[in-house]
Design a protein around this motif. Structure first.
Motif, PDB file in Angstrom:
ATOM      1  N   ASP A 215       0.826  -1.204   0.000  1.00  0.00           N
ATOM      2  CA  ASP A 215       0.000   0.000   0.000  1.00  0.00           C
ATOM      3  C   ASP A 215       0.861   1.255   0.000  1.00  0.00           C
ATOM      4  O   ASP A 215       0.481   2.268  -0.606  1.00  0.00           O
ATOM      5  N   PHE A 216       2.002   1.227   0.688  1.00  0.00           N
ATOM      6  CA  PHE A 216       2.928   2.352   0.629  1.00  0.00           C
ATOM      7  C   PHE A 216       3.342   2.617  -0.816  1.00  0.00           C
ATOM      8  O   PHE A 216       3.461   3.764  -1.244  1.00  0.00           O
ATOM      9  N   GLU A 217       3.563   1.558  -1.566  1.00  0.00           N
ATOM     10  CA  GLU A 217       3.948   1.717  -2.965  1.00  0.00           C
ATOM     11  C   GLU A 217       2.801   2.345  -3.759  1.00  0.00           C
ATOM     12  O   GLU A 217       3.019   3.224  -4.602  1.00  0.00           O
ATOM     13  N   ARG A 218       1.575   1.910  -3.487  1.00  0.00           N
ATOM     14  CA  ARG A 218       0.414   2.480  -4.176  1.00  0.00           C
ATOM     15  C   ARG A 218       0.238   3.957  -3.832  1.00  0.00           C
ATOM     16  O   ARG A 218      -0.105   4.768  -4.703  1.00  0.00           O
ATOM     17  N   VAL A 219       0.470   4.295  -2.582  1.00  0.00           N
ATOM     18  CA  VAL A 219       0.393   5.701  -2.166  1.00  0.00           C
ATOM     19  C   VAL A 219       1.404   6.536  -2.945  1.00  0.00           C
ATOM     20  O   VAL A 219       1.089   7.621  -3.448  1.00  0.00           O
ATOM     21  N   CYS A 220       2.623   6.040  -3.057  1.00  0.00           N
ATOM     22  CA  CYS A 220       3.656   6.760  -3.795  1.00  0.00           C
ATOM     23  C   CYS A 220       3.272   6.901  -5.264  1.00  0.00           C
ATOM     24  O   CYS A 220       3.463   7.966  -5.872  1.00  0.00           O
ATOM     25  N   ASN A 221       2.745   5.842  -5.850  1.00  0.00           N
ATOM     26  CA  ASN A 221       2.311   5.907  -7.244  1.00  0.00           C
ATOM     27  C   ASN A 221       1.297   7.027  -7.448  1.00  0.00           C
ATOM     28  O   ASN A 221       1.400   7.826  -8.396  1.00  0.00           O
ATOM     29  N   TYR A 222       0.309   7.094  -6.553  1.00  0.00           N
ATOM     30  CA  TYR A 222      -0.753   8.090  -6.704  1.00  0.00           C
ATOM     31  C   TYR A 222      -0.201   9.501  -6.530  1.00  0.00           C
ATOM     32  O   TYR A 222      -0.513  10.407  -7.321  1.00  0.00           O
ATOM     33  N   CYS A 223       0.610   9.697  -5.493  1.00  0.00           N
ATOM     34  CA  CYS A 223       1.121  11.035  -5.215  1.00  0.00           C
ATOM     35  C   CYS A 223       2.081  11.508  -6.310  1.00  0.00           C
ATOM     36  O   CYS A 223       2.094  12.690  -6.676  1.00  0.00           O
ATOM     37  N   ALA A 224       2.886  10.592  -6.823  1.00  0.00           N
ATOM     38  CA  ALA A 224       3.804  10.959  -7.901  1.00  0.00           C
ATOM     39  C   ALA A 224       3.019  11.358  -9.147  1.00  0.00           C
ATOM     40  O   ALA A 224       3.378  12.319  -9.840  1.00  0.00           O
ATOM     41  N   GLU A 225       1.951  10.645  -9.437  1.00  0.00           N
ATOM     42  CA  GLU A 225       1.160  10.929 -10.635  1.00  0.00           C
ATOM     43  C   GLU A 225       0.358  12.210 -10.497  1.00  0.00           C
ATOM     44  O   GLU A 225       0.239  12.991 -11.454  1.00  0.00           O
ATOM     45  N   HIS A 226      -0.204  12.458  -9.305  1.00  0.00           N
ATOM     46  CA  HIS A 226      -1.151  13.561  -9.147  1.00  0.00           C
ATOM     47  C   HIS A 226      -0.560  14.817  -8.509  1.00  0.00           C
ATOM     48  O   HIS A 226      -1.107  15.913  -8.731  1.00  0.00           O
ATOM     49  N   TYR A 227       0.511  14.694  -7.728  1.00  0.00           N
ATOM     50  CA  TYR A 227       0.942  15.830  -6.920  1.00  0.00           C
ATOM     51  C   TYR A 227       2.405  16.248  -7.105  1.00  0.00           C
ATOM     52  O   TYR A 227       2.699  17.440  -7.295  1.00  0.00           O
ATOM     53  N   PHE A 228       3.326  15.324  -6.998  1.00  0.00           N
ATOM     54  CA  PHE A 228       4.737  15.693  -6.890  1.00  0.00           C
ATOM     55  C   PHE A 228       5.232  16.554  -8.047  1.00  0.00           C
ATOM     56  O   PHE A 228       6.128  17.382  -7.867  1.00  0.00           O
ATOM     57  N   SER A 229       4.662  16.369  -9.236  1.00  0.00           N
ATOM     58  CA  SER A 229       5.127  17.125 -10.399  1.00  0.00           C
ATOM     59  C   SER A 229       4.398  18.450 -10.586  1.00  0.00           C
ATOM     60  O   SER A 229       4.692  19.192 -11.535  1.00  0.00           O
ATOM     61  N   GLN A 230       3.478  18.774  -9.682  1.00  0.00           N
ATOM     62  CA  GLN A 230       2.763  20.041  -9.800  1.00  0.00           C
ATOM     63  C   GLN A 230       3.723  21.215  -9.602  1.00  0.00           C
ATOM     64  O   GLN A 230       4.661  21.148  -8.803  1.00  0.00           O
ATOM     65  N   SER A 231       3.465  22.302 -10.311  1.00  0.00           N
ATOM     66  CA  SER A 231       4.384  23.446 -10.282  1.00  0.00           C
ATOM     67  C   SER A 231       4.515  24.074  -8.907  1.00  0.00           C
ATOM     68  O   SER A 231       5.543  24.680  -8.589  1.00  0.00           O
ATOM     69  N   ASN A 232       3.482  23.941  -8.070  1.00  0.00           N
ATOM     70  CA  ASN A 232       3.531  24.551  -6.742  1.00  0.00           C
ATOM     71  C   ASN A 232       3.657  23.519  -5.626  1.00  0.00           C
ATOM     72  O   ASN A 232       3.285  23.789  -4.474  1.00  0.00           O
ATOM     73  N   TYR A 233       4.186  22.333  -5.959  1.00  0.00           N
ATOM     74  CA  TYR A 233       4.412  21.351  -4.887  1.00  0.00           C
ATOM     75  C   TYR A 233       5.639  21.770  -4.085  1.00  0.00           C
ATOM     76  O   TYR A 233       6.664  22.185  -4.637  1.00  0.00           O
ATOM     77  N   LEU A 234       5.558  21.649  -2.765  1.00  0.00           N
ATOM     78  CA  LEU A 234       6.630  22.061  -1.872  1.00  0.00           C
ATOM     79  C   LEU A 234       7.804  21.093  -1.950  1.00  0.00           C
ATOM     80  O   LEU A 234       7.627  19.870  -1.853  1.00  0.00           O
ATOM     81  N   THR A 235       8.990  21.627  -2.135  1.00  0.00           N
ATOM     82  CA  THR A 235      10.208  20.812  -2.143  1.00  0.00           C
ATOM     83  C   THR A 235      11.214  21.394  -1.166  1.00  0.00           C
ATOM     84  O   THR A 235      11.252  22.605  -0.936  1.00  0.00           O
ATOM     85  N   PHE A 236      12.017  20.524  -0.587  1.00  0.00           N
ATOM     86  CA  PHE A 236      13.174  20.920   0.224  1.00  0.00           C
ATOM     87  C   PHE A 236      14.419  20.481  -0.532  1.00  0.00           C
ATOM     88  O   PHE A 236      14.614  19.283  -0.770  1.00  0.00           O
ATOM     89  N   ASN A 237      15.222  21.440  -0.925  1.00  0.00           N
ATOM     90  CA  ASN A 237      16.439  21.137  -1.685  1.00  0.00           C
ATOM     91  C   ASN A 237      16.150  20.253  -2.899  1.00  0.00           C
ATOM     92  O   ASN A 237      16.872  19.301  -3.200  1.00  0.00           O
ATOM     93  N   GLY A 238      15.058  20.565  -3.570  1.00  0.00           N
ATOM     94  CA  GLY A 238      14.696  19.847  -4.780  1.00  0.00           C
ATOM     95  C   GLY A 238      13.933  18.556  -4.575  1.00  0.00           C
ATOM     96  O   GLY A 238      13.529  17.913  -5.555  1.00  0.00           O
ATOM     97  N   ALA A 239      13.703  18.164  -3.334  1.00  0.00           N
ATOM     98  CA  ALA A 239      13.003  16.910  -3.039  1.00  0.00           C
ATOM     99  C   ALA A 239      11.559  17.188  -2.630  1.00  0.00           C
ATOM    100  O   ALA A 239      11.322  17.962  -1.696  1.00  0.00           O
ATOM    101  N   PRO A 240      10.564  16.586  -3.298  1.00  0.00           N
ATOM    102  CA  PRO A 240       9.178  16.744  -2.855  1.00  0.00           C
ATOM    103  C   PRO A 240       9.015  16.279  -1.407  1.00  0.00           C
ATOM    104  O   PRO A 240       9.578  15.261  -0.995  1.00  0.00           O
ATOM    105  N   VAL A 241       8.257  17.061  -0.640  1.00  0.00           N
ATOM    106  CA  VAL A 241       8.045  16.766   0.780  1.00  0.00           C
ATOM    107  C   VAL A 241       6.796  15.911   0.933  1.00  0.00           C
ATOM    108  O   VAL A 241       5.727  16.255   0.424  1.00  0.00           O
ATOM    109  N   PHE A 242       6.940  14.798   1.619  1.00  0.00           N
ATOM    110  CA  PHE A 242       5.801  13.920   1.882  1.00  0.00           C
ATOM    111  C   PHE A 242       5.765  13.620   3.374  1.00  0.00           C
ATOM    112  O   PHE A 242       6.712  13.060   3.932  1.00  0.00           O
TER     113      PHE A 242
END
Length: 427
Positions: A215-242
């Protein structure tokens, strides 16, 4: 389904009755009969010497910090937790009826004692936060008063989702979305019926949280597809924050090694999906593992709320001054930073009062006020000045209407807390 059908005990049903609107509680009177108060006596410490002593005054702020000279760094990022329950969501409508939102719980709540200011209502009126026009209005407000990002509570129970509509239909469709960053905090706890209940422990579980490495893998799949690549997603030193709300819940079900392997799977999966770096943040439930957070796979730590009673460590029905919680929070930060194996970031609570959910059994931070909140934020700004890492201040919260943690304008304080925040982080 009718809300009352979900209450699972006579106690809960009794509490629901206590939440009738004031008009239904009124008794008929005539000219010979005077109305009597239905509220109990004023709690000890609400007024008088005890209240004065507990107030988070400038003197008490300096005392708990050990200095009168407060640092005020400019490179501070302010992140407010955001609880997205203020719009109709199919899962909640299935249980409570068409159009239901937690505003219904707020509407039905009432004051518990003389001097109790709850409930507070939205000054701008009840709203649907999944409306892009409303999201744009909130974005403008947050960015104007010093909030740089929202960390949004995100609900996923083994593939079942709810409340994501605020983000996916509202924030991400708003024309001004790039004025405010956002990140996801997986609120990985059991979902309970607290609308109302006697206490969190007594509330019926509507949907349990069941963790698995898959399920952790499924969560990552969903967030990567829907959120991490968004222009206003929060990153720390280039890394998306989860963020993950409760590390302890994962350990309870999978053990420490299961948590470690789950976080490793998330990193590996994110890398395969085009995100070489991922910043994993624990947001609660880590006291037992504080000295091993990095070994378990986390990059940083924050507490959803640093007030001691926020997570039930105080007896039900406690009435404790806000100043006491503020002083306890500030005093705890150095130890949390020292003991944590990863960078620790402070949280400033607007208040705490969950009486819309738990009635007389709620814990209440009495005498909260904008000036005390401002001092708490100034204390956090001073604290992060000495951090060798990113200077982050978290706020609890942007919109926790039924827990009294609200920065949005309300009918009691208006814009006062927003003005206090802007002074505290911008001066």
């Amino acid at each position: 389904m009718n809300r009352r059908k979900l209450l699972t005990s006579a106690v809960q049903a009794g509490i629901a009755g206590a939440f009738r609107p004031a008009s239904s509680l009124a008794q008929a009177t005539d000219s010979k009969t005077s109305a009597t108060s239905q509220l109990p006596s004023t709690p000890t410490g609400l007024i008088g010497d005890a209240a004065t002593a507990a107030y988070f005054s400038p003197e008490r702020l300096h005392q708990v910090l050990g200095t009168k000279e407060l640092s005020a760094p400019r490179d501070v990022t302010v992140i407010a937790f955001n609880f997205p329950s203020w719009h109709p969501s199919p899962y909640m409508e299935e249980h409570f009826g068409k159009g239901w939102t937690e505003f219904d719980t707020l509407r039905n709540s009432r004051a518990l004692f003389p001097g109790h200011t709850m409930p507070h209502f939205p000054l701008w009126g009840y709203y649907d936060e999944s409306d892009p026009a409303w999201a744009a209005r909130e974005i403008d407000l947050a960015s104007t008063y010093g909030v740089d990002a929202w960390m949004i509570d995100w609900y996923w129970h083994d593939g079942l989702q709810f409340y994501q509509e605020q983000l996916e239909r509202g924030l991400l469709k708003a024309p001004n979305r790039d004025k405010l960053k956002f990140a996801i905090m997986w609120a990985n706890h059991d979902w309970k019926n607290v609308y109302p209940a006697r206490s969190p422990d007594d509330a019926a579980i509507l949907t349990p949280q069941r963790h698995s490495i898959q399920d952790f893998e499924r969560v990552c799949n969903y967030c990567a597809e829907h959120y991490f690549s968004q222009s206003n997603y929060l990153t720390f030193n280039g890394a998306p924050v989860f963020g993950i709300f409760d590390a302890g819940k994962v350990v309870e079900q999978l053990g420490e090694d299961g948590l470690r392997r789950s976080l490793a799977v998330v990193r590996e999966r994110a890398h395969k999906l085009g995100f070489p770096k991922l910043h994993l943040q624990v947001c609660n439930g880590f006291s037992k593992y504080q000295g091993r957070l990095h070994d378990l796979g986390f990059d940083s730590a924050v507490q959803y709320g640093t007030f001691g009673w926020t997570y039930g460590s105080k007896p039900p029905g406690s009435r404790i001054p806000y100043g006491t919680g503020a002083a306890e929070a500030v005093a705890s930060w150095p130890e949390l930073r020292k003991e944590s194996q990863v960078p620790f970031h402070p949280t400033c609570s607007v208040g705490w009062d969950d009486s819309p959910r738990f009635g007389e059994f709620s814990c209440v931070a009495t005498n909260r006020s904008p000036d005390q909140f401002e001092r708490l934020v100034r204390a956090a700004r001073h604290f992060v000045a000495s951090s060798p890492h990113q200077k982050l201040i978290y706020l609890n919260a942007w919109n926790e209407w039924t827990e009294d943690g609200v920065l949005l304008p309300d009918t009691y304080w208006g814009y006062s807390y927003l003005e206090a925040l802007r002074r505290a982080v911008k001066d």
